[in-house]
Design an enzyme around this catalytic site. Structure first.
Site, PDB file in Angstrom:
ATOM      1  N   ASP A 232       0.824  -1.201   0.000  1.00 30.92           N
ATOM      2  CA  ASP A 232       0.000   0.000   0.000  1.00 30.92           C
ATOM      3  C   ASP A 232       0.865   1.261   0.000  1.00 30.92           C
ATOM      4  O   ASP A 232       1.838   1.347   0.749  1.00 30.92           O
ATOM      5  CB  ASP A 232      -0.834  -0.052   1.296  1.00 30.92           C
ATOM      6  N   GLU A 303       1.713  -0.591  -5.026  1.00 26.30           N
ATOM      7  CA  GLU A 303       0.726   0.449  -5.303  1.00 26.30           C
ATOM      8  C   GLU A 303       1.496   1.758  -5.245  1.00 26.30           C
ATOM      9  O   GLU A 303       1.725   2.311  -4.174  1.00 26.30           O
ATOM     10  CB  GLU A 303      -0.407   0.472  -4.267  1.00 26.30           C
TER      11      GLU A 303
HETATM   12  C1  GLC Z   1      -4.260   2.891  -0.592  1.00 23.43           C
HETATM   13  C2  GLC Z   1      -5.468   2.008  -0.484  1.00 23.43           C
HETATM   14  C3  GLC Z   1      -6.616   2.847  -0.039  1.00 23.43           C
HETATM   15  C4  GLC Z   1      -6.287   3.444   1.310  1.00 23.43           C
HETATM   16  C5  GLC Z   1      -4.999   4.227   1.266  1.00 23.43           C
HETATM   17  C6  GLC Z   1      -4.488   4.535   2.640  1.00 23.43           C
HETATM   18  O1  GLC Z   1      -4.376   3.826  -1.588  1.00 23.43           O
HETATM   19  O2  GLC Z   1      -5.700   1.357  -1.683  1.00 23.43           O
HETATM   20  O3  GLC Z   1      -7.806   2.115   0.021  1.00 23.43           O
HETATM   21  O4  GLC Z   1      -7.323   4.299   1.718  1.00 23.43           O
HETATM   22  O5  GLC Z   1      -3.979   3.506   0.637  1.00 23.43           O
HETATM   23  O6  GLC Z   1      -4.027   3.374   3.257  1.00 23.43           O
END
Ligand code: GLC
Length: 581
Positions: A232, A303
């Protein structure tokens, strides 16, 4: 099959295709061509009837995913959490939240998945913990300058009495990115940084203790048998020294600054220091390698909302992530030339570092592509759609979504599917505001609807309460009436249904080795995207018609897959086809 540089083109008038990706150059590691299905645990399947999905529910539905034909699942967080951000606020990284079950259920889920031939990727949230994590509680109880505070980003405020935040950063969910604490003696105190919700304090990744703790968490889940991690906010861990002001709104994608363009990288995203962290994680993953192949079996996927693609490619160098989400593809509007461009650029960037390109159209953070593609084409992607907003054209959206996925799954590399897209689910676009749970809604002062619309519980059986989500009629978010006709049991075995389209595509993709293929892309073909996937077992030609006029298939074309009905040998508007000739 050998790669052909100058293939026969699908029609005699089309220009020659260019090789944009050579699939023969890489070893056959599973993750280079895997189709990974994202499970959103709150909304996949509820076993205990409390209206919230759980791990036992997930395990019970794994055979459906085997039959769908995916290679792996990625589960959004199911760890102990106060659920301020639907589990992306973790209070104990080694425990399962009681909402979802027990650690034993996680073990059983992994074991069952492996029995069915499915790999399991779990989510890791390293940028921030929950404010209810024991470290943060200890930090609040300790004094400024203490080792407990050092684990987070505490700073003194500005101004004579420290009542101004340390800098002007805003949080991704809206409002300022700093919250002032009350010191244990009751006096107004320091401020802590939270790029997201105040209940998600950012960790201090300069501190060795933080790094050691996460390495231990990685090992904990690897020892339990998981096949990898989706990481994340992978671009956020390190902040620019001195935390300089940033005169723009904060978005996950730094370059997506509203109305502004800048050459400077935002001081909270994509700092060079993050790479050292991932190099050490990669070494850990490699040490779990069972095949002895340096490509590895256990993987991590970033991500990282990073532009330009050359910067994003740094995350997938051989010593770091195995793959990263291709958000550029997700963000691309429904234009043939833009799709061609993103396909070409994605392969160029990833191939330059030897990484597989991935493809994704939907996830738990964005309006589902069946809804997105039903909005006017050039409109920016909204952060949620509400009842009073212009509504997507449902029929057109689904038609385009099916064509977009047909294009996507024809591309070599890895692909991510978000639960429910195989049913053609749209967002819940008329959800009452009172039931919204995404912190974005409150934090933006009710200006952004947020992400609840794409997180609605799955419809499994049309005639059951809660559409078969669980044994009761309860669902933590309401399901729109349109989900009934889209329930899995209404589509299974029905020719032409979206579910059968996905099954067929995944089967053909696997049988022909399309994930490992080479890609040839034709240039300058107007509103029509024409490509050839030179796959292990066949040369699959692909036509995606984004224009208004129908397109003829060449004589003798054998259609393998079509996203919609064909008119004889003509491919209508907003339809994509795979064929051999
Ligand atoms: C990422 C996740 C999202 C979350 C954010 C903070 O972007 O995909 O759902 O709110 O991180 O952890």
């Amino acid at each position: 099959m050998p790669v052909t540089q100058n293939p026969t083109t699908p029609t005699s008038t089309a220009p020659a295709a260019q090789l944009v990706h050579d699939g023969s150059r890489h070893a056959d590691a599973w993750w280079r061509s895997a189709v990974i299905y994202q499970i959103y645990p709150r909304s996949f399947a509820d076993h205990d009837g409390d209206g919230m999905g759980d791990l036992v529910g997930i395990t019970s539905r794994l055979p459906y995913l085997r039959d769908l034909g995916v290679d792996a699942v990625w589960l959004s967080p199911f760890y102990a959490s106060p659920q301020a951000d639907a589990g992306y606020d973790v209070s104990d990284y080694r425990a399962v939240d009681p909402l979802f079950g027990r650690l034993e259920d996680a073990k059983a889920m992994v074991a069952r998945a492996h029995e069915l031939g499915l790999r399991v990727i779990v989510d890791l949230v390293p940028n921030h913990t929950s404010d209810e994590h024991e470290w943060f509680r200890a930090a609040l109880a300790a004094a400024p300058g203490s080792p407990e505070r050092e684990r987070y980003m505490f700073r003194d405020g500005k101004g004579p009495d420290g009542s101004e935040p340390p800098n002007n950063w805003e949080s991704v969910f809206g409002g300022r990115a700093w919250t002032r604490v009350t010191e244990p003696d009751g006096s107004p105190g320091q401020w802590y940084l939270h790029l997201f919700d105040p209940k998600q304090p950012d960790l201090n990744w300069e501190l060795p203790e933080v790094r050691e703790e996460f390495e231990s968490i990685l090992r904990f889940w690897l020892d339990l048998g998981v096949d990898g991690f989706r990481v994340d906010v992978a671009h956020g861990l390190i902040k620019e020294a001195g935390l300089p002001d940033w005169d723009a709104e904060l978005h996950l994608l730094g370059a997506g600054l509203k109305g502004e363009s800048t050459d400077r990288r935002p001081p909270m995203w994509d700092q060079d220091g993050v790479h050292e962290v991932y190099e050490s994680w990669r070494r850990i993953l490699n040490s779990y390698n069972e095949t002895g192949d340096s490509a590895g079996d256990r993987i991590m996927c970033a991500e990282a909302w990073v532009t330009p693609v050359e910067r994003a490619a740094r995350y997938v160098r051989e010593t770091e992530f195995h793959q990263a989400f291709n958000f550029d593809f997700l963000e691309t509007h429904w234009h043939a030339d833009k799709l061609r461009e993103v396909i070409r650029a994605s392969y160029a960037a990833n191939d330059s570092v030897g990484a597989p390109t991935t493809w994704v159209l939907s996830n738990h953070d964005v309006v589902r592509h069946a809804s997105r593609l039903g909005l006017p084409i050039d409109q920016p992607r909204p952060n949620g759609i509400g009842a009073e907003d212009p509504q997507p054209d449902t029929e057109l959206g689904l038609r385009r979504a099916r064509a977009a996925t047909t294009l996507m799954l024809a591309l070599p590399g890895g692909a991510y599917i978000y639960q429910g897209e195989e049913l053609g689910l749209p967002d819940h676009t008329t959800m009452p505001d009172e039931v919204r749970q995404d912190p974005t809604w409150e934090r933006s002062g009710h200006t952004e609807k947020g992400r609840d619309g794409c997180r609605v519980p799955m419809p499994w059986e049309a005639d059951r309460p809660g559409l078969g989500f669980g044994p009761s009629e309860q669902t933590w978010l309401p399901q729109p009436e349109s989900y009934r006709a889209l329930a899995a049991d209404r589509q299974a075995g029905v020719p032409g249904s979206t579910l059968e389209l996905y099954r067929r595509m995944l089967q053909v993709r696997r049988e022909l080795g399309m994930g490992q293929g080479s890609l040839l892309l034709e240039e300058s073909t107007g509103d029509v995207v024409r490509m050839v996937n030179d796959a292990r077992e066949a040369r699959v030609q692909v036509v995606a018609n984004l224009g208004t006029d129908p397109v003829d298939l060449p004589d003798g074309a054998q259609v393998l897959v079509a996203s919609g009905d064909l008119d004889g040998t003509r491919v209508p508007s907003d339809t994509a086809v795979w064929f051999t000739a």
